[in-house]
Design a protein around this motif. Structure first.
Motif, PDB file in Angstrom:
ATOM      1  N   LYS A   8       0.842  -1.198   0.000  1.00 51.13           N
ATOM      2  CA  LYS A   8       0.000   0.000   0.000  1.00 51.13           C
ATOM      3  C   LYS A   8       0.878   1.249   0.000  1.00 51.13           C
ATOM      4  N   PHE A   9       0.483   2.227  -0.807  1.00 54.77           N
ATOM      5  CA  PHE A   9       1.194   3.497  -0.867  1.00 54.77           C
ATOM      6  C   PHE A   9       0.208   4.656  -0.700  1.00 54.77           C
ATOM      7  N   VAL A  10       0.656   5.695  -0.024  1.00 48.63           N
ATOM      8  CA  VAL A  10      -0.104   6.942   0.073  1.00 48.63           C
ATOM      9  C   VAL A  10       0.768   8.068  -0.465  1.00 48.63           C
ATOM     10  N   LYS A  11       0.155   9.164  -0.861  1.00 40.26           N
ATOM     11  CA  LYS A  11       0.918  10.283  -1.397  1.00 40.26           C
ATOM     12  C   LYS A  11       1.723  10.958  -0.289  1.00 40.26           C
ATOM     13  N   VAL A  12       3.009  11.161  -0.538  1.00 43.76           N
ATOM     14  CA  VAL A  12       3.858  11.862   0.426  1.00 43.76           C
ATOM     15  C   VAL A  12       3.298  13.257   0.693  1.00 43.76           C
ATOM     16  N   ALA A  13       2.808  13.909  -0.350  1.00 49.79           N
ATOM     17  CA  ALA A  13       2.288  15.271  -0.199  1.00 49.79           C
ATOM     18  C   ALA A  13       1.106  15.335   0.763  1.00 49.79           C
ATOM     19  N   ASP A  14       0.379  14.219   0.932  1.00 54.80           N
ATOM     20  CA  ASP A  14      -0.762  14.204   1.854  1.00 54.80           C
ATOM     21  C   ASP A  14      -0.330  14.119   3.319  1.00 54.80           C
ATOM     22  N   LEU A  15       0.938  13.794   3.561  1.00 58.86           N
ATOM     23  CA  LEU A  15       1.419  13.640   4.940  1.00 58.86           C
ATOM     24  C   LEU A  15       1.965  14.941   5.522  1.00 58.86           C
ATOM     25  N   PHE A  16       2.223  15.939   4.662  1.00 66.06           N
ATOM     26  CA  PHE A  16       2.854  17.180   5.124  1.00 66.06           C
ATOM     27  C   PHE A  16       2.093  18.395   4.614  1.00 66.06           C
ATOM     28  N   GLN A  17       1.848  19.325   5.502  1.00 67.61           N
ATOM     29  CA  GLN A  17       1.254  20.610   5.125  1.00 67.61           C
ATOM     30  C   GLN A  17       2.097  21.727   5.723  1.00 67.61           C
ATOM     31  N   PHE A  18       2.818  22.447   4.860  1.00 64.24           N
ATOM     32  CA  PHE A  18       3.639  23.560   5.316  1.00 64.24           C
ATOM     33  C   PHE A  18       2.723  24.752   5.585  1.00 64.24           C
ATOM     34  N   MET A  19       2.711  25.217   6.836  1.00 63.75           N
ATOM     35  CA  MET A  19       1.792  26.278   7.235  1.00 63.75           C
ATOM     36  C   MET A  19       2.365  27.671   7.025  1.00 63.75           C
ATOM     37  N   GLY A  20       3.673  27.761   6.774  1.00 63.32           N
ATOM     38  CA  GLY A  20       4.296  29.050   6.556  1.00 63.32           C
ATOM     39  C   GLY A  20       5.337  29.379   7.610  1.00 63.32           C
ATOM     40  N   CYS A  21       5.912  30.573   7.493  1.00 61.96           N
ATOM     41  CA  CYS A  21       6.967  31.022   8.398  1.00 61.96           C
ATOM     42  C   CYS A  21       6.487  32.203   9.231  1.00 61.96           C
ATOM     43  N   SER A  22       7.139  32.383  10.357  1.00 60.46           N
ATOM     44  CA  SER A  22       6.867  33.536  11.209  1.00 60.46           C
ATOM     45  C   SER A  22       8.162  33.909  11.936  1.00 60.46           C
ATOM     46  N   LEU A  23       8.135  35.036  12.630  1.00 61.41           N
ATOM     47  CA  LEU A  23       9.284  35.493  13.412  1.00 61.41           C
ATOM     48  C   LEU A  23       8.873  35.566  14.878  1.00 61.41           C
ATOM     49  N   ASN A  24       9.616  34.889  15.719  1.00 61.30           N
ATOM     50  CA  ASN A  24       9.336  34.917  17.151  1.00 61.30           C
ATOM     51  C   ASN A  24       9.854  36.232  17.728  1.00 61.30           C
ATOM     52  N   THR A  25       8.944  37.092  18.123  1.00 68.41           N
ATOM     53  CA  THR A  25       9.341  38.422  18.607  1.00 68.41           C
ATOM     54  C   THR A  25       9.672  38.437  20.091  1.00 68.41           C
ATOM     55  N   ASN A  26       9.359  37.368  20.783  1.00 72.31           N
ATOM     56  CA  ASN A  26       9.531  37.341  22.235  1.00 72.31           C
ATOM     57  C   ASN A  26      11.011  37.264  22.616  1.00 72.31           C
ATOM     58  N   GLY A  27      11.530  38.337  23.227  1.00 70.75           N
ATOM     59  CA  GLY A  27      12.899  38.343  23.723  1.00 70.75           C
ATOM     60  C   GLY A  27      13.961  38.510  22.660  1.00 70.75           C
ATOM     61  N   ASN A  28      13.568  38.757  21.405  1.00 69.67           N
ATOM     62  CA  ASN A  28      14.545  38.924  20.330  1.00 69.67           C
ATOM     63  C   ASN A  28      14.752  40.407  20.018  1.00 69.67           C
ATOM     64  N   VAL A  29      15.977  40.768  19.679  1.00 70.09           N
ATOM     65  CA  VAL A  29      16.341  42.145  19.335  1.00 70.09           C
ATOM     66  C   VAL A  29      16.742  42.149  17.863  1.00 70.09           C
ATOM     67  N   PRO A  30      15.901  42.636  16.946  1.00 71.19           N
ATOM     68  CA  PRO A  30      16.174  42.514  15.508  1.00 71.19           C
ATOM     69  C   PRO A  30      17.543  43.012  15.090  1.00 71.19           C
ATOM     70  N   ALA A  31      18.070  44.059  15.737  1.00 74.42           N
ATOM     71  CA  ALA A  31      19.374  44.579  15.353  1.00 74.42           C
ATOM     72  C   ALA A  31      20.496  43.605  15.706  1.00 74.42           C
ATOM     73  N   GLU A  32      20.199  42.630  16.604  1.00 77.60           N
ATOM     74  CA  GLU A  32      21.226  41.693  17.060  1.00 77.60           C
ATOM     75  C   GLU A  32      20.944  40.250  16.612  1.00 77.60           C
ATOM     76  N   VAL A  73      19.320  33.955  15.237  1.00 74.08           N
ATOM     77  CA  VAL A  73      19.973  34.121  13.940  1.00 74.08           C
ATOM     78  C   VAL A  73      20.493  35.554  13.834  1.00 74.08           C
ATOM     79  N   GLN A  74      21.754  35.709  13.524  1.00 73.16           N
ATOM     80  CA  GLN A  74      22.384  37.032  13.469  1.00 73.16           C
ATOM     81  C   GLN A  74      22.054  37.742  12.153  1.00 73.16           C
ATOM     82  N   PRO A  75      22.138  39.094  12.144  1.00 71.65           N
ATOM     83  CA  PRO A  75      21.803  39.871  10.935  1.00 71.65           C
ATOM     84  C   PRO A  75      22.564  39.459   9.684  1.00 71.65           C
ATOM     85  N   LYS A  76      23.792  38.952   9.832  1.00 70.32           N
ATOM     86  CA  LYS A  76      24.547  38.564   8.643  1.00 70.32           C
ATOM     87  C   LYS A  76      23.894  37.404   7.901  1.00 70.32           C
ATOM     88  N   TYR A  77      22.953  36.710   8.560  1.00 69.20           N
ATOM     89  CA  TYR A  77      22.236  35.606   7.924  1.00 69.20           C
ATOM     90  C   TYR A  77      20.808  35.990   7.528  1.00 69.20           C
TER      91      TYR A  77
END
Length: 334
Positions: free
Chosen positions: A179-203, A263-267
């Protein structure tokens, strides 16, 4: 239920016309055989005798069934409903006959030909294909392999083409359905976000990649997580990370996120690339790992752009995203 009347003989010295029964692959208890057992030209008396069905299934496995009912002993008449095992694999069921047992001895009837017609390879969105178990399940269980299909995940061995009867760990030989199922049916990418809690964007900042991951029905989940590339050197082998913050959605589905901490600004202008995976054990004891086909890849700057353009983003979220963009510019100017 279709009924097929046949005449078989315990006297095999003469010449007898072939008795053929045709059924469809995957049928379950679909055809009733009404058999008259003769001894030459006369009915063979079944009084006080027991009868069982015997055949060789495609793949070479001998199958026997005691579910034969003697309907008229004096006239040698009996009925038997072909079980799902006989219809599991397409092809010719060979050596089919009835064994008549009495006082410690057995008499075999002449043989019955059973042809099993093939059925479509897709059942309720799942694909299946006929294969030989011993090609994949020899040796220790830890060394068992399984068939592969492009874009599909193996979901277990089954005894029938309708994928109703799973094999067990003791099934290691003969024909079965993968039996085989579609790999695409096993994963749903919901998107990206930025965790703002305790992070300093300049650093530094913390990008977050969120997924809903599933395993096929009827399997036991082992673990889930991601493969991701090293941002500092994407040419190196992927890093494997297990998910540690699953939130169960249903019995076989979880919501989980992979975060890249500080993640540092250089990245901020570098791609962060992730591929989700799930690992599970099928009902027959095979261990399987299914992996997303492609990477989900975004830079922190691209995530910030998406936040700035999103109509439901709060002002605080937009201010944070703008600070990420400013840090990218400043880093590039250094």
């Amino acid at each position: 239920m279709p009924t097929k009347a046949v005449s078989l003989n315990v006297d095999k010295s003469g010449s007898f016309a072939a008795q053929t029964v045709r059924i469809s692959q995957g049928d379950e208890n679909s055809t009733s055989i009404v058999a008259t057992i003769l001894d030459g030209a006369q009915p063979f008396d079944l009084t006080g005798k027991s009868v069982r069905f015997k055949c060789v299934l495609p793949g070479g496995k001998v199958f026997m069934d005691e579910g034969v009912t003697v309907s008229n002993a004096e006239k040698g008449m009996m009925t038997f409903t072909l079980p799902a095992e006989v219809a599991a694999a397409a092809g010719e069921v060979t050596g089919a006959l009835f064994e008549v047992h009495s006082d410690g001895y057995a008499i075999h009837t002449t043989k019955l030909e059973i042809d099993v017609d093939s059925t479509p390879t897709v059942v309720d969105g799942s694909a299946c294909e006929l294969a030989m178990l011993n090609d994949y399940r020899s040796g220790e269980q830890a060394s068992w392999t399984y068939p592969t299909r492009s874009g599909m995940a193996f979901a277990g061995w089954y005894k029938d083409a309708a994928l109703r009867y799973p094999c067990g760990a003791s099934d290691t030989e003969g024909a079965a359905y993968a039996k085989f199922v579609k790999v695409a049916d096993l994963f749903q990418f919901m998107g990206c976000s930025l965790n703002t809690n305790g992070n300093v964007p300049a650093e530094y900042t913390t990008p977050r990649f969120s997924y809903i991951m599933s395993v096929p029905e009827g399997v036991t989940s082992i673990e889930d997580g991601w493969y991701f590339k090293k941002v500092s050197d994407p040419t190196k082998p992927d890093v494997r990370s297990l998910s540690g913050n699953n939130v169960v959605q249903t019995g076989n589905t979880v919501f989980t996120s992979l975060t890249f901490n500080k993640v540092q600004p250089k990245y901020y202008g570098k791609k962060f690339s992730t591929k989700a995976f799930v690992k599970y054990t099928t009902a027959d004891g095979t261990t399987v790992e299914a992996v997303e086909a492609d990477y989900d890849a975004f830079t922190p700057a691209e995530i910030a752009d998406a936040v700035l353009a999103h109509p439901m983003a709060t002002q605080a979220d937009k201010d944070y995203a703008a600070a990420i963009k400013a840090a990218v510019t400043q880093e590039g100017a250094v």
